[in-house]
Write an enzyme that holds these catalytic residues in place. Structure first.
Site, short mmCIF file in Angstrom:
data_model
loop_
_atom_site.label_atom_id
_atom_site.label_comp_id
_atom_site.label_asym_id
_atom_site.label_seq_id
_atom_site.Cartn_x
_atom_site.Cartn_y
_atom_site.Cartn_z
N HIS A 90 -3.40 -4.85 1.51
CA HIS A 90 -2.71 -5.18 2.76
C HIS A 90 -2.69 -6.70 3.00
O HIS A 90 -3.61 -7.24 3.61
CB HIS A 90 -3.45 -4.54 3.95
CG HIS A 90 -3.17 -3.08 4.09
ND1 HIS A 90 -2.21 -2.59 4.95
CD2 HIS A 90 -3.71 -2.01 3.49
CE1 HIS A 90 -2.18 -1.29 4.87
NE2 HIS A 90 -3.08 -0.90 3.99
N CYS A 122 0.83 -1.21 0.00
CA CYS A 122 0.00 0.00 0.00
C CYS A 122 0.86 1.27 0.00
O CYS A 122 1.53 1.53 -0.98
CB CYS A 122 -1.00 -0.07 1.15
SG CYS A 122 -2.45 0.93 0.82
N GLU A 142 -1.12 -8.39 5.06
CA GLU A 142 -0.92 -8.78 6.47
C GLU A 142 -2.24 -8.81 7.24
O GLU A 142 -2.27 -9.22 8.39
CB GLU A 142 0.08 -7.83 7.15
CG GLU A 142 -0.45 -6.48 7.59
CD GLU A 142 -0.67 -5.49 6.44
OE1 GLU A 142 -0.56 -5.87 5.26
OE2 GLU A 142 -0.99 -4.31 6.74
#
Ligand code: GLN
Length: 167
Positions: A142, A58, A144
């Protein structure tokens, strides 16, 4: 996510903290703030000189692109999927993998242009959202924020290739 994968992960804020690391993640956040602070602390030059694999997610993708550090040959439009309320989740199609990846897009950058050396690893509605150029992997979402570890594992594969070190 990295710790879950057995990596000894540390936070980096200052140039000297990059020394001895096998890989670097430039995370999401706010790219304008990142760049202001990176210039203030000299972290911009230190990241330019860092030799290991780098994963940019990002805002990290924005920072690594042509307009800022210029380490990855991509041009992106910031916040081009809309404002905060237009943040969304969607399945992205991974090249060479039948199982889609759930992408969390938070005021995400949108790819405008990529150089010929840049490889597309995943797409959303035909637009690249996960890319690789040499030792760099960048994602506009994202990775994660879900339980899917595939993007980070791919990054760790690069670390292993470059250093022979595996978590
Ligand atoms: N909108 C942010 C930027 O322009 C990126 C958002 C994010 O990292 N989730 O830097």
């Amino acid at each position: 996510m990295l710790r879950r994968l057995g990596v000894d992960a540390v936070e980096v804020r200052k140039p000297e903290e990059l020394e001895g690391l096998d890989g670097l993640v430039v995370p999401g956040g706010e790219s304008t703030t990142f760049m202001r602070l990176m210039r203030l602390y000299g972290l911009d030059e230190a990241v330019r000189h860092f030799q290991g694999p780098v994963l940019g997610t990002c805002a990290g993708m924005i920072v690594l692109g042509r307009d800022y550090l210029g380490l990855v040959d991509i041009a992106v439009d910031r916040n081009a999927y809309g404002r905060q309320v237009a943040s969304f989740e969607a399945d992205v199609e991974v090249a060479g993998d039948d199982t889609p990846l759930r992408g969390v897009f938070i005021r995400a950058p949108r790819l405008r242009e990529a150089g010929a050396q840049v490889e597309v690893l995943a797409e959303l509605d035909g637009e690249p959202v996960l890319l690789r150029e040499g030792r760099f992997i960048v994602s506009s979402f994202h990775p994660e924020l879900t339980d899917d570890t595939r993007v980070h594992e791919r990054f760790l594969d690069l670390v292993e290739e470059e250093t022979g070190v595996r978590a």
